[in-house]
Structures are given as structure tokens and as C-alpha cells.
Design a protein around this motif. Structure first.
Motif, PDB file in Angstrom:
ATOM      1  N   LYS A   1      -4.650  -5.920   6.947  1.00 19.25           N
ATOM      2  CA  LYS A   1      -6.036  -6.415   6.871  1.00 19.25           C
ATOM      3  C   LYS A   1      -7.074  -5.297   6.972  1.00 19.25           C
ATOM      4  N   GLU A   2      -6.690  -4.147   7.565  1.00 19.37           N
ATOM      5  CA  GLU A   2      -7.681  -3.083   7.757  1.00 19.37           C
ATOM      6  C   GLU A   2      -8.053  -2.392   6.449  1.00 19.37           C
ATOM      7  N   ILE A   3      -7.251  -2.591   5.394  1.00 24.97           N
ATOM      8  CA  ILE A   3      -7.586  -1.928   4.137  1.00 24.97           C
ATOM      9  C   ILE A   3      -7.917  -2.938   3.033  1.00 24.97           C
ATOM     10  N   ILE A   4      -8.280  -4.128   3.452  1.00 24.42           N
ATOM     11  CA  ILE A   4      -8.669  -5.171   2.514  1.00 24.42           C
ATOM     12  C   ILE A   4      -9.927  -4.780   1.737  1.00 24.42           C
TER      13      ILE A   4
ATOM     14  N   GLY B   1      -4.223  -9.985   2.647  1.00 25.29           N
ATOM     15  CA  GLY B   1      -4.403  -9.107   3.822  1.00 25.29           C
ATOM     16  C   GLY B   1      -3.662  -9.681   5.009  1.00 25.29           C
ATOM     17  N   HIS B   2      -2.500  -9.100   5.319  1.00 23.41           N
ATOM     18  CA  HIS B   2      -1.727  -9.642   6.448  1.00 23.41           C
ATOM     19  C   HIS B   2      -2.239  -9.082   7.775  1.00 23.41           C
ATOM     20  N   GLY B   3      -1.803  -9.734   8.851  1.00 23.37           N
ATOM     21  CA  GLY B   3      -2.226  -9.302  10.186  1.00 23.37           C
ATOM     22  C   GLY B   3      -1.350  -8.161  10.712  1.00 23.37           C
ATOM     23  N   TRP B   4      -1.560  -7.836  11.962  1.00 23.03           N
ATOM     24  CA  TRP B   4      -0.864  -6.687  12.559  1.00 23.03           C
ATOM     25  C   TRP B   4       0.177  -7.112  13.578  1.00 23.03           C
ATOM     26  N   LEU B   5       1.135  -6.255  13.809  1.00 24.81           N
ATOM     27  CA  LEU B   5       2.004  -6.382  14.972  1.00 24.81           C
ATOM     28  C   LEU B   5       1.267  -5.714  16.129  1.00 24.81           C
ATOM     29  N   LEU B   6       1.140  -6.459  17.210  1.00 28.75           N
ATOM     30  CA  LEU B   6       0.383  -5.948  18.350  1.00 28.75           C
ATOM     31  C   LEU B   6       1.309  -5.640  19.516  1.00 28.75           C
TER      32      LEU B   6
ATOM     33  N   VAL C   1      -9.863  10.517  -1.574  1.00 32.03           N
ATOM     34  CA  VAL C   1      -8.637   9.735  -1.467  1.00 32.03           C
ATOM     35  C   VAL C   1      -8.567   8.344  -2.104  1.00 32.03           C
ATOM     36  N   TRP C   2      -9.624   7.533  -2.039  1.00 31.77           N
ATOM     37  CA  TRP C   2      -9.414   6.143  -2.463  1.00 31.77           C
ATOM     38  C   TRP C   2      -9.217   5.986  -3.971  1.00 31.77           C
ATOM     39  N   ILE C   3      -9.928   6.783  -4.781  1.00 32.18           N
ATOM     40  CA  ILE C   3      -9.679   6.677  -6.247  1.00 32.18           C
ATOM     41  C   ILE C   3      -8.266   7.155  -6.528  1.00 32.18           C
ATOM     42  N   ASP C   4      -7.860   8.208  -5.850  1.00 29.69           N
ATOM     43  CA  ASP C   4      -6.502   8.728  -5.987  1.00 29.69           C
ATOM     44  C   ASP C   4      -5.485   7.659  -5.544  1.00 29.69           C
ATOM     45  N   ALA C   5      -5.701   7.125  -4.335  1.00 25.96           N
ATOM     46  CA  ALA C   5      -4.696   6.220  -3.756  1.00 25.96           C
ATOM     47  C   ALA C   5      -4.613   4.888  -4.509  1.00 25.96           C
ATOM     48  N   LEU C   6      -5.761   4.254  -4.738  1.00 31.54           N
ATOM     49  CA  LEU C   6      -5.722   2.920  -5.353  1.00 31.54           C
ATOM     50  C   LEU C   6      -5.181   2.960  -6.782  1.00 31.54           C
ATOM     51  N   SER C   7      -5.467   4.063  -7.479  1.00 33.54           N
ATOM     52  CA  SER C   7      -5.003   4.141  -8.873  1.00 33.54           C
ATOM     53  C   SER C   7      -3.487   4.118  -8.984  1.00 33.54           C
ATOM     54  N   ASN C   8      -2.803   4.373  -7.879  1.00 29.21           N
ATOM     55  CA  ASN C   8      -1.330   4.405  -7.943  1.00 29.21           C
ATOM     56  C   ASN C   8      -0.763   3.103  -8.525  1.00 29.21           C
ATOM     57  N   TYR C   9      -1.516   1.998  -8.313  1.00 24.95           N
ATOM     58  CA  TYR C   9      -0.982   0.714  -8.760  1.00 24.95           C
ATOM     59  C   TYR C   9      -0.866   0.637 -10.285  1.00 24.95           C
TER      60      TYR C   9
ATOM     61  N   PRO D   1       0.869  -1.183   0.000  1.00 24.20           N
ATOM     62  CA  PRO D   1       0.000   0.000   0.000  1.00 24.20           C
ATOM     63  C   PRO D   1       0.906   1.233   0.000  1.00 24.20           C
ATOM     64  N   ILE D   2       0.362   2.368  -0.417  1.00 24.74           N
ATOM     65  CA  ILE D   2       1.156   3.592  -0.296  1.00 24.74           C
ATOM     66  C   ILE D   2       0.893   4.152   1.096  1.00 24.74           C
ATOM     67  N   TYR D   3       1.950   4.592   1.748  1.00 25.32           N
ATOM     68  CA  TYR D   3       1.883   4.956   3.169  1.00 25.32           C
ATOM     69  C   TYR D   3       1.408   6.394   3.374  1.00 25.32           C
ATOM     70  N   TYR D   4       0.598   6.599   4.401  1.00 21.53           N
ATOM     71  CA  TYR D   4       0.295   7.964   4.831  1.00 21.53           C
ATOM     72  C   TYR D   4       1.567   8.529   5.442  1.00 21.53           C
TER      73      TYR D   4
ATOM     74  N   TRP E   1       6.754   6.777  12.276  1.00 15.32           N
ATOM     75  CA  TRP E   1       7.027   5.434  11.747  1.00 15.32           C
ATOM     76  C   TRP E   1       7.387   4.482  12.881  1.00 15.32           C
ATOM     77  N   HIS E   2       6.862   3.284  12.799  1.00 18.74           N
ATOM     78  CA  HIS E   2       7.181   2.268  13.804  1.00 18.74           C
ATOM     79  C   HIS E   2       7.410   0.930  13.104  1.00 18.74           C
ATOM     80  N   ILE E   3       7.847  -0.037  13.879  1.00 18.77           N
ATOM     81  CA  ILE E   3       8.233  -1.318  13.305  1.00 18.77           C
ATOM     82  C   ILE E   3       7.056  -2.006  12.579  1.00 18.77           C
TER      83      ILE E   3
ATOM     84  N   LYS F   1      -3.229  -2.925  18.084  1.00 23.90           N
ATOM     85  CA  LYS F   1      -2.382  -2.703  16.910  1.00 23.90           C
ATOM     86  C   LYS F   1      -1.295  -1.713  17.293  1.00 23.90           C
ATOM     87  N   LEU F   2      -0.072  -2.053  16.944  1.00 23.43           N
ATOM     88  CA  LEU F   2       1.034  -1.156  17.273  1.00 23.43           C
ATOM     89  C   LEU F   2       0.820   0.180  16.548  1.00 23.43           C
ATOM     90  N   SER F   3       0.733   1.233  17.316  1.00 25.10           N
ATOM     91  CA  SER F   3       0.672   2.567  16.717  1.00 25.10           C
ATOM     92  C   SER F   3       1.437   3.469  17.669  1.00 25.10           C
TER      93      SER F   3
END
Ligand code: ME8
Length: 664
Positions: free
Chosen positions: A262-265, A289-294, A227-235, A12-15, A20-22, A299-301
Motif C-alpha cells: 500500500k505504501e507505493i500505491i 494495494g495490499h496491507g503489511w505484515l506487522l 528512480v520512478w520513471i526507471d522503476a515503473l517502466s519495468n512493467y 513491484p521490483i524489489y530494492y 530480506w524478511h517474511i 511494519k515488519l522491517s
């Protein structure tokens, strides 16, 4: 050599949050590993990552910082690129949604969808979560809050363009039916079908008039692309879609794999295929859709984690302490693929010590030391097989197939397990063959046997190192260099399919340590000290900054006596008080101000209980415009004081004064 086929993989393209975290590094490290793996399969790989730079959140943050959105974002994007450098992530393009080619292509995509009738103009009313940049319907809210992050949402209404997503539910269901592999792991497909597709899809709001920081809709400039049409079209825009320079699009699209959290599946497995269907474009082959580091079950944030734990989560710090390979190894090995995994410094240190330093590091250092001690650093050629040689060689020869199976199932942890089975088997082989005893025997047979044992170990190390290359960018090459090999035919995947690639007679260097062996207890104590000291320093810096900003804030707020007279302050007495359900900061009060009784919702529940409040004399802003808080109409406000350390007090009178008295 001609490439066998193409392989296109995306993160995905990052906000550009800057926090930034692990956890952020997880998606990209996985993709980099798969990209490296497919390159080693002699495929023509294109690996895309980048940043998602538009939207209200950035607009607001830039405004608060007194800079333009682009000025605000640029250093954050550089920070992210630095992390990818540290982790040796080798992408083929880093797309920014502010790149000119992306902007132009998104405008064309939007227009094409409009002209086909898949986008139409209407009016939108919905609950908007600013941090998630998502609109929700009332029924989607959880306890009146954003179902994704749990934060407050605002009711917003505006003229918008809509994408006819509702037309696509059946086609997407069919896509899933015909391609059970399209969305992985399987549980995510069930979630999409039951929660979104079967209940029916609603059309999607795809433009905003209230957000200026976005790609302008070029045929209606009061709108920006939401945002989503903008963001997804990046691919596809990253490959030159809708431009003259579309060679890469023709070559690499459709994507082999969109890897996402998985949150953006929902966006990748429903909205994105629908957009592509509307554009008559081929669909990606797979979405994962992968899982999260907790941390502590969440969710690690960074903002949340920093308050509750002393785990070190900054990728810069982790890589500078332990090196790129250790951090990558942990991410790829520890988190069960597709599921969430708990992140702790202790588990990271244990992986480094156990798998890397003990198993792999030991095997390499023992073997190279013995070849130097017993054969002067020259690798002997093997004689015939005996004892457990066959068993060891079978593990070594099977590892390529087992790793390939795991990688084809997108299971990086299992692939590593398979490689380490060989490493562990080789360590066991040392114990079984006892080379130090063989070395003491003077006869020729023992010497030949010792040579075979050394050769078998060296060959197992070579195979393990080659198989580890996609996962760890540094240590496999270092290991191979001890055997004097780099970039030659015995460093590719073809060469590990059969045992015996190493040639007797090559020079073997005594290995320098590959991984640090860490005193876990001491290291954890030091990490805790470091984190706590940093937190204290940050708090101090904040406190220092506070008075300065307050002074600055006060300047423009100078008011005249007439301004002040507009505020009607009255004494009041609290008659009743109760907690507001599901709002831990709010109390609902009934307050009498002379002849009137009014309801006031006040954010004091953390400081006063309802019982304490009843009977108190309070100062009420009596002519404040009523506002609804949690569905309750609040008619006024109570005055309170709070100092820099967070000490809090209700403002009251020194002696008894009747309620309804004017306060001046
Ligand atoms: O979602 N564990 O960007 P993002 C694992 N811009 N992965 C995590 C994580 C954690 N604790 N925290 C974040 C966006 N990630 C959108 C995407 S695509 C067209 C637009 C992962 O910066 C997250 O799952 O919030 C995602 O894959 C990536 O970091 C970027 O997330």
C-alpha cells in the motif's frame, strides 16, 4: 491445448537491501498464487518480478563497502532469487533495472516524453529522503521528517527534468470514475482522490544530476533518470516495449494486475497511469494495494524488528524449519487481504498445527490408512448415496465456484477458507459415518456402505488437493500421488466441477505425514533462544570488528600541530539548558565562554537532563562554523567521550577554571 486468454501479473521490483524478511515475500507469494491459478484456468500467463537497482542509497552503500554498485548488488539479487526458489515462486522473467534492454528502453521512453513536451527542464528544490528515494514538499513533511518512514530529510536543489504530472489529475480522476475496479481495495482509491488528486498534482522531478548511479539521460548526459520513471517502466520494458523484440509487449500488455504494497500505491495508481497516458499506451486493468505484515504494531522491517522482538523473520530459516507450503499457507491465509496483519511465530505455528497438520493432514492420513486397512489399498467404487452424502457432495461440488469467486475478488484468504470448509466437512463425515463400526459388520450392505464412505472421502481429498494447487506447490501433488495420479485429466480444474472423477479400483498408498505437528511451547522457546544467541554473536562480532576499523580510520586522519591549532577549544559554563521539541536526542544550551554567550545544540539529551547541565563546565569547539539544527542556530560543539559499550561522558576540567580559558 490452445490458451483461452492472456494474463499478465506483476510484483513491484524489489530494492536489493539484502535484509530480506517474511514481509517481503508477501507480495510475490500472492502473485505466484494468482499466476498458478490462472495457469490452471488454461490462460497464457506472464508473471514478472525483479529488482530496482538504481539510486542514491545503493550508490552510497556501495561506496562505503568499497565496491562498484553492480558488485554490491549482484549477491543481494542472488539472495532474493534464492528465496523465490525456496518458496517455489515460478516467475516468467526476473527483470533487473540494470539489464541492458531495460536501460535502452528507459532512455527511449524518457526521450519520447521529452520530445512530446511531457518532460521539460527546470530546477528542483525539495526535501529528499534518501532511504525512500522520495522528494517531498515542505507541506508533505510530517514534523519536518519523511511522511513515509519518519526519517530525516535533506533540502536539495538541482537542475532537473520534470514530468508534467499536473496535467493528468483530471484524466486520472476520470479513469477512477469510469473504472471503479481499477484501484483496489476501495479505500485506497479514496485515499488517492482525497490526498493527492483533488488537492492537485505537482509536476514530478524525473532526473538527477547529483546521483551518478542511474540510467543516463542520453541526450543530456549530466542527468540520470530519477528512480520512478526507471522503476515503473519495468512493467513494459520487461515485455520488450521500445525494442525490436516486442512480441511479448504486443501479446501481454496491458497488465491484468499490478500487485503492490500500500505504501507505493501513489506511484502505481497516479504516476504510472499518467506516464502511460503520456506515451499513448493502454492502462493496466487493475492495481491492488495490499496491507503489511506487522510486528508490534509496526511494519515488519528487519532493522527495526530485530531490535524489539524475538520473532523469526528470515524467509530462509522459516522455509528450512517448516517447509515452503507452511510458510506460503500462513501468508495467504492469515493476513486479511487488503488489510494489515500481525506476524508472530506463534500464529504461524498455530496455522501449521491447526489447518495443515490437524485438518488436512489428518483427513489424508486417516482416509488412506482406512482404505489400506479395509480394502487392501484398492479404492472401492461407490454405491448409492445416503445419510449426509448429499450434503458432503454439495460442499465438494460447490467449492470450485466459491474459490473462483474469491479469487476473482483477489481474496486468497477467503478462497482457502472455502477449500478448508470442504476438508473440515469431510473430517466431520468420518465422525458421522463411523467407518470403524461399519468395518466390523459382516453383511454386504455395510461393506458396500463402507466402500462408498471411503470413495466419498477420497474424492473430497482429490478435489481439495486440486483446489490447493495454486496456493501450495508441494503437498497437493504429494496427496494426489498417494492416489497414484499425476498430471492426468483428474488433476485439473475442469475435473472438480462435478463429483466422481476418481475411478474405483485404483491403488491407494498409505500416506506419509504431510506436515510436522509442532510442540508450540517448545518450538517458541527454541526460536527465542536461537534469536537471542544470534543477536549476542552478532554484537560480539561487531565489537571485535570495531577496534580494527578504528585503527584503520585513524591512519589517514594523522594531523600536524598546525592542523590542531586551527581548532579553538575553550572552557565554557552552561547558563541555561532546555530540551529541543520533537528531538529526543537534543538539548539547547546557553553557554558562556568568557566574554561571549552562545547557543549550542548538543546531542546529549539521552545522557543528561537540562537540570544536570546548568552550571557545568564544558569544553567548547569555539570556532566551529555555526549550523542550523532543528531550526536553531548552533554556534559550536561540546566535547564528549563515548566508549565501545556506549558509556558516555561530557568532557570537563578536573579543577575549577574560569570560563573562556583556552584548552590546548
Ligand atoms: O517499494 N509487509 O521496493 P521494496 C508486506 N522498489 N509487504 C511488505 C513488507 C511488509 N512488512 N515489507 C515490504 C519498492 N513489503 C520499490 C518498488 S515498483 C516499480 C518499485 C513489500 O523492496 C512492499 O510492500 O521496498 C513491496 O510490495 C515489496 O515488498 C517490495 O518493496
Amino acid at each position: 491445448m490452445e490458451k483461452k486468454k492472456t494474463y499478465y501479473i506483476t510484483t513491484p521490483i524489489y530494492y536489493p537491501s539484502g535484509n530480506w524478511h517474511i514481509g517481503h515475500t508477501y507480495t510475490t507469494v500472492i502473485c505466484d498464487t494468482f499466476a498458478r491459478y490462472h495457469k490452471m484456468l488454461n490462460e497464457d500467463v506472464f508473471f514478472l518480478t525483479g529488482t530496482d537497482e538504481h539510486g542514491q542509497k545503493i550508490e552510497e552503500k556501495a561506496k562505503a563497502a568499497g565496491v562498484t554498485p553492480k558488485q554490491f548488488i549482484d549477491p543481494l539479487v542472488d539472495g532474493l532469487k534464492d528465496i523465490w526458489k525456496l518458496l517455489d515462486v515460478q516467475y516468467d522473467r526476473f527483470i533487473r533495472t540494470t539489464d541492458d534492454d531495460h536501460v535502452a528502453a528507459v532512455q527511449k521512453i524518457f526521450k519520447a516524453l521529452y520530445e512530446k513536451g511531457d518532460i521539460y527542464k527546470s530546477e528542483y528544490e525539495g526535501w529528499y529522503c534518501t532511504p525512500c528515494e522520495a522528494f517531498w514538499t515542505k507541506t508533505q513533511l510530517k514534523d519536518g521528517r519523511c511522511p513515509d518512514c519518519g526519517r530525516e530529510v535533506k533540502l536539495e536543489k538541482e537542475e532537473s527534468y520534470f514530468f508534467r504530472l499536473s496535467n493528468y489529475a483530471d484524466r486520472i480522476l476520470k479513469l477512477y470514475e469510469d473504472n471503479p475496479e481499477f484501484l483496489q481495495p476501495k479505500s485506497r482509491m479514496n485515499e488517492m482522490v482525497n490526498n493527492f488528486l483533488k488537492p492537485g498534482l505537482q509536476d514530478l522531478c524525473v532526473s538527477r544530476t547529483s546521483v551518478k548511479w542511474g540510467i543516463p539521460v542520453d541526450f543530456d548526459l549530466s542527468h540520470t533518470v530519477y528512480v520512478w520513471i526507471d522503476a515503473l517502466s519495468n512493467y513494459i520494458t520487461a515485455l520488450g516495449y521500445a525494442s525490436e523484440n516486442d512480441g511479448n509487449f504486443k501479446k501481454y500488455w496491458p497488465a491484468d494486475l499490478h500487485m503492490t504494497g500500500k505504501e507505493i500505491i501513489r506511484f502505481h495508481a497516479i504516476i504510472w497511469p499518467a506516464i502511460l497516458m503520456a506515451l499513448d499506451l493502454p492502462l493496466p486493468k487493475q492495481v491492488y494495494g495490499h496491507g503489511w505484515l506487522l510486528i508490534g504494531g509496526d511494519k515488519l522491517s528487519k532493522s527495526k524488528t530485530d531490535k524489539v522482538s524475538t520473532e523469526l523473520t528470515d524467509p530462509h530459516e522459516l522455509v528450512s524449519r517448516y517447509g515452503c507450503d507452511c510458510v506460503r499457507y500462513f501468508l495467504l491465509r492469515e493476513i486479511p487481504f487488503g488489510s494489515d496483519g500481525v506476524y508472530t511465530n506463534e500464529s504461524l505455528l498455530k496455522r501449521i498445527n491447526g489447518d495443515l497438520a490437524n485438518d488436512l493432514g489428518n483427513l489424508v492420513s486417516r482416509t488412506t490408512a482406512m482404505i489400506n486397512q479395509y480394502f487392501g489399498g484398492v479404492l472401492p467404487s461407490p454405491a448409492g448415496r445416503e445419510g449426509t452424502d448429499g450434503e458432503l457432495i454439495a460442499v465438494a461440488e460447490g467449492v470450485y465456484k466459491r474459490v473462483s469467486d474469491a479469487m476473482n475478488a483477489l481474496n486468497a484468504p477467503d478462497a482457502l477458507v472455502e477449500i478448508f470448509k470442504l476438508v473440515q466437512r469431510a473430517n466431520k463425515y468420518i465422525d458421522e459415518t463411523t467407518p470403524w463400526i461399519l468395518a466390523k459388520q459382516q453383511d454386504e450392505a455395510s461393506r458396500a456402505r463402507l466402500g462408498t464412505v471411503m470413495y466419498n472421502l477420497a474424492e473430497c481429498i482429490r478435489i481439495s488437493a486440486i483446489m490447493l494447487k495454486p496456493f501450495l506447490p508441494v503437498c497437493p501433488n504429494k496427496i494426489l500421488s498417494f492416489f497414484g495420479i499425476d498430471g492426468s485429466a483428474v488433476t485439473d480444474f475442469e475435473s472438480v466441477k462435478s463429483f466422481g472423477g476418481l475411478k474405483g479400483g485404483i491403488t491407494v498408498e498409505k500416506a506419509t505425514p504431510l506436515f510436522p505437528r509442532i510442540d508450540v511451547k517448545k518450538e517458541l522457546e527454541e526460536i527465542e533462544k536461537t534469536v537471542l544467541a544470534r543477536r549476542a554473536a552478532e554484537k560480539k562480532a561487531e565489537e571485535k570488528k570495531a577496534p580494527v576499523s578504528k585503527e584503520n580510520d585513524q591512519k589517514p586522519q594523522e594531523i600536524t600541530i598546525d592542523d590542531f591549532a586551527k581548532v579553538q577549544l575553550k572552557t565554557g559554563v552552561v547558563l541555561e539548558a532546555e530540551k529541543v521539541e520533537k528531538a529526543d536526542k537534543l538539548l539547547k544550551l546557553k553557554v558562556r565562554t568568557g566574554t561571549e554567550e552562545r547557543t549550542i545544540v548538543s546531542g546529549i539529551a539521552k545522557h543528561y537532563t537540562p537540570e544536570e547541565m546548568v552550571g557545568k563546565t564544558v569544553i567548547v569547539v569555539a570556532n566551529l562554523k555555526p549550523a542550523k539544527l532543528r531550526g536553531i542556530l548552533s554556534e559550536g560543539m561540546l566535547l564528549c567521550a563515548e566508549d565501545a559499550e556506549g558509556k558516555f561522558s561530557l568532557v570537563t576540567t578536573l579543577s575549577d577554571v574560569a570560563d573562556g580559558a583556552e584548552v590546548r
